[in-house]
Motif scaffolding. Structure first.
Motif, PDB file in Angstrom:
ATOM      1  N   UNK A 223     113.671  68.021  36.567  1.00 19.04           N
ATOM      2  CA  UNK A 223     114.641  69.089  36.846  1.00 19.04           C
ATOM      3  C   UNK A 223     115.748  69.120  35.801  1.00 19.04           C
ATOM      4  N   UNK A 224     116.238  67.975  35.423  1.00 19.39           N
ATOM      5  CA  UNK A 224     117.291  67.931  34.415  1.00 19.39           C
ATOM      6  C   UNK A 224     116.784  68.377  33.053  1.00 19.39           C
ATOM      7  N   UNK A 225     115.561  68.038  32.730  1.00 19.51           N
ATOM      8  CA  UNK A 225     114.995  68.427  31.437  1.00 19.51           C
ATOM      9  C   UNK A 225     114.773  69.928  31.356  1.00 19.51           C
ATOM     10  N   UNK A 226     114.461  70.563  32.472  1.00 19.77           N
ATOM     11  CA  UNK A 226     114.211  72.000  32.450  1.00 19.77           C
ATOM     12  C   UNK A 226     115.484  72.818  32.638  1.00 19.77           C
ATOM     13  N   UNK A 227     116.562  72.214  33.071  1.00 22.92           N
ATOM     14  CA  UNK A 227     117.799  72.943  33.339  1.00 22.92           C
ATOM     15  C   UNK A 227     118.363  73.673  32.131  1.00 22.92           C
ATOM     16  N   UNK A 228     118.376  73.085  30.928  1.00 23.88           N
ATOM     17  CA  UNK A 228     118.967  73.815  29.806  1.00 23.88           C
ATOM     18  C   UNK A 228     118.298  75.144  29.502  1.00 23.88           C
ATOM     19  N   UNK A 229     117.005  75.238  29.641  1.00 23.54           N
ATOM     20  CA  UNK A 229     116.324  76.510  29.372  1.00 23.54           C
ATOM     21  C   UNK A 229     116.823  77.594  30.318  1.00 23.54           C
ATOM     22  N   UNK A 230     116.963  77.264  31.599  1.00 22.78           N
ATOM     23  CA  UNK A 230     117.466  78.241  32.544  1.00 22.78           C
ATOM     24  C   UNK A 230     118.927  78.563  32.250  1.00 22.78           C
ATOM     25  N   UNK A 231     119.686  77.544  31.915  1.00 19.90           N
ATOM     26  CA  UNK A 231     121.104  77.749  31.623  1.00 19.90           C
ATOM     27  C   UNK A 231     121.271  78.669  30.415  1.00 19.90           C
ATOM     28  N   UNK A 232     120.414  78.538  29.408  1.00 24.91           N
ATOM     29  CA  UNK A 232     120.563  79.360  28.218  1.00 24.91           C
ATOM     30  C   UNK A 232     120.142  80.799  28.472  1.00 24.91           C
ATOM     31  N   UNK A 233     119.141  81.021  29.297  1.00 24.11           N
ATOM     32  CA  UNK A 233     118.784  82.388  29.663  1.00 24.11           C
ATOM     33  C   UNK A 233     119.918  83.007  30.476  1.00 24.11           C
ATOM     34  N   UNK A 234     120.502  82.208  31.336  1.00 25.96           N
ATOM     35  CA  UNK A 234     121.643  82.683  32.109  1.00 25.96           C
ATOM     36  C   UNK A 234     122.834  82.974  31.196  1.00 25.96           C
ATOM     37  N   UNK A 235     123.027  82.142  30.177  1.00 26.03           N
ATOM     38  CA  UNK A 235     124.102  82.375  29.220  1.00 26.03           C
ATOM     39  C   UNK A 235     123.859  83.686  28.471  1.00 26.03           C
ATOM     40  N   UNK A 236     122.620  83.938  28.083  1.00 27.00           N
ATOM     41  CA  UNK A 236     122.281  85.192  27.402  1.00 27.00           C
ATOM     42  C   UNK A 236     122.576  86.388  28.302  1.00 27.00           C
ATOM     43  N   UNK A 237     122.270  86.266  29.575  1.00 28.72           N
ATOM     44  CA  UNK A 237     122.569  87.353  30.515  1.00 28.72           C
ATOM     45  C   UNK A 237     124.078  87.499  30.712  1.00 28.72           C
ATOM     46  N   UNK A 238     124.763  86.373  30.851  1.00 23.15           N
ATOM     47  CA  UNK A 238     126.213  86.388  31.057  1.00 23.15           C
ATOM     48  C   UNK A 238     126.949  87.024  29.879  1.00 23.15           C
ATOM     49  N   UNK A 239     126.465  86.792  28.678  1.00 21.77           N
ATOM     50  CA  UNK A 239     127.117  87.318  27.472  1.00 21.77           C
ATOM     51  C   UNK A 239     126.592  88.698  27.085  1.00 21.77           C
ATOM     52  N   UNK A 240     125.802  89.305  27.943  1.00 24.85           N
ATOM     53  CA  UNK A 240     125.261  90.660  27.779  1.00 24.85           C
ATOM     54  C   UNK A 240     124.217  90.782  26.671  1.00 24.85           C
ATOM     55  N   UNK A 241     123.674  89.673  26.207  1.00 20.98           N
ATOM     56  CA  UNK A 241     122.620  89.709  25.180  1.00 20.98           C
ATOM     57  C   UNK A 241     121.361  90.390  25.715  1.00 20.98           C
ATOM     58  N   UNK A 242     121.110  90.203  27.009  1.00 21.38           N
ATOM     59  CA  UNK A 242     119.893  90.729  27.617  1.00 21.38           C
ATOM     60  C   UNK A 242     119.951  92.253  27.785  1.00 21.38           C
ATOM     61  N   UNK A 243     121.086  92.860  27.512  1.00 22.14           N
ATOM     62  CA  UNK A 243     121.172  94.321  27.554  1.00 22.14           C
ATOM     63  C   UNK A 243     120.372  94.933  26.408  1.00 22.14           C
ATOM     64  N   UNK A 244     120.264  94.216  25.307  1.00 20.99           N
ATOM     65  CA  UNK A 244     119.555  94.726  24.123  1.00 20.99           C
ATOM     66  C   UNK A 244     118.313  93.923  23.758  1.00 20.99           C
ATOM     67  N   UNK A 245     118.209  92.709  24.266  1.00 17.89           N
ATOM     68  CA  UNK A 245     117.085  91.831  23.930  1.00 17.89           C
ATOM     69  C   UNK A 245     116.384  91.368  25.197  1.00 17.89           C
ATOM     70  N   UNK A 246     115.094  91.113  25.077  1.00 17.62           N
ATOM     71  CA  UNK A 246     114.311  90.503  26.147  1.00 17.62           C
ATOM     72  C   UNK A 246     113.573  89.312  25.553  1.00 17.62           C
ATOM     73  N   UNK A 247     113.075  88.458  26.401  1.00 21.12           N
ATOM     74  CA  UNK A 247     112.365  87.270  25.931  1.00 21.12           C
ATOM     75  C   UNK A 247     111.098  87.642  25.190  1.00 21.12           C
ATOM     76  N   UNK A 248     110.302  88.546  25.750  1.00 17.57           N
ATOM     77  CA  UNK A 248     108.954  88.756  25.217  1.00 17.57           C
ATOM     78  C   UNK A 248     108.613  90.201  24.841  1.00 17.57           C
ATOM     79  N   UNK A 249     109.615  91.081  24.808  1.00 19.21           N
ATOM     80  CA  UNK A 249     109.341  92.463  24.399  1.00 19.21           C
ATOM     81  C   UNK A 249     110.561  93.051  23.713  1.00 19.21           C
ATOM     82  N   UNK A 250     110.318  93.996  22.841  1.00 18.91           N
ATOM     83  CA  UNK A 250     111.404  94.679  22.144  1.00 18.91           C
ATOM     84  C   UNK A 250     112.109  95.623  23.111  1.00 18.91           C
ATOM     85  N   UNK A 251     113.417  95.577  23.097  1.00 20.29           N
ATOM     86  CA  UNK A 251     114.213  96.574  23.803  1.00 20.29           C
ATOM     87  C   UNK A 251     114.926  97.375  22.718  1.00 20.29           C
ATOM     88  N   UNK A 252     116.235  97.304  22.657  1.00 19.46           N
ATOM     89  CA  UNK A 252     116.978  97.894  21.552  1.00 19.46           C
ATOM     90  C   UNK A 252     116.794  97.008  20.320  1.00 19.46           C
TER      91      UNK A 252
END
Length: 103
Positions: free
Chosen positions: A13-42
């Motif tokens: 659980x601790x080893x996998x936590x950073x990956x979730x935290x970083x996706x959450x950070x990307x969402x929190x900082x509004x990066x996910x408004x223009x980018x997605x993990x596996x597909x082009x958006x803006x």
């Protein structure tokens, strides 16, 4: 005999936590408004960014600078606005996550 199951479960659980935290950070900082993990958006997909910069020793620093200063022409005609308010630490965390495959 020592039961390692709870210890191993906690370690996983601790080893996998950073990956979730970083996706959450990307969402929190509004990066996910223009980018997605596996597909082009803006902007390009994070996994495409990871592929493009794979093996480049200066990729981390270049991408942090690109996020902070903004840029254009690397992925098409739509410019990326500067994210100057993003801390250097958060930018570095996000870039490390992206370069790791954004999983």
């Amino acid at each position: 005999m020592l039961n390692l199951t709870p210890i191993l479960a906690t370690a996983v659980l601790l080893a996998s936590a950073p990956a979730f935290a970083n996706k959450e950070l990307a969402a929190e900082k509004a990066c996910m408004a223009c980018h997605a993990v596996d597909k082009k958006l803006v902007g390009p997909a994070y996994q495409d960014i990871a592929k493009k910069y794979a093996g480049q020793k200066d990729a981390q620093a270049n991408l942090v600078a690109s996020i902070k200063k903004g840029g254009s022409g690397k992925w098409g005609p739509i410019p990326m606005p500067a994210q100057a308010a993003l801390s250097d630490a958060d930018a570095a965390t996000l870039v490390a996550w992206v370069l790791g495959g954004a999983k």
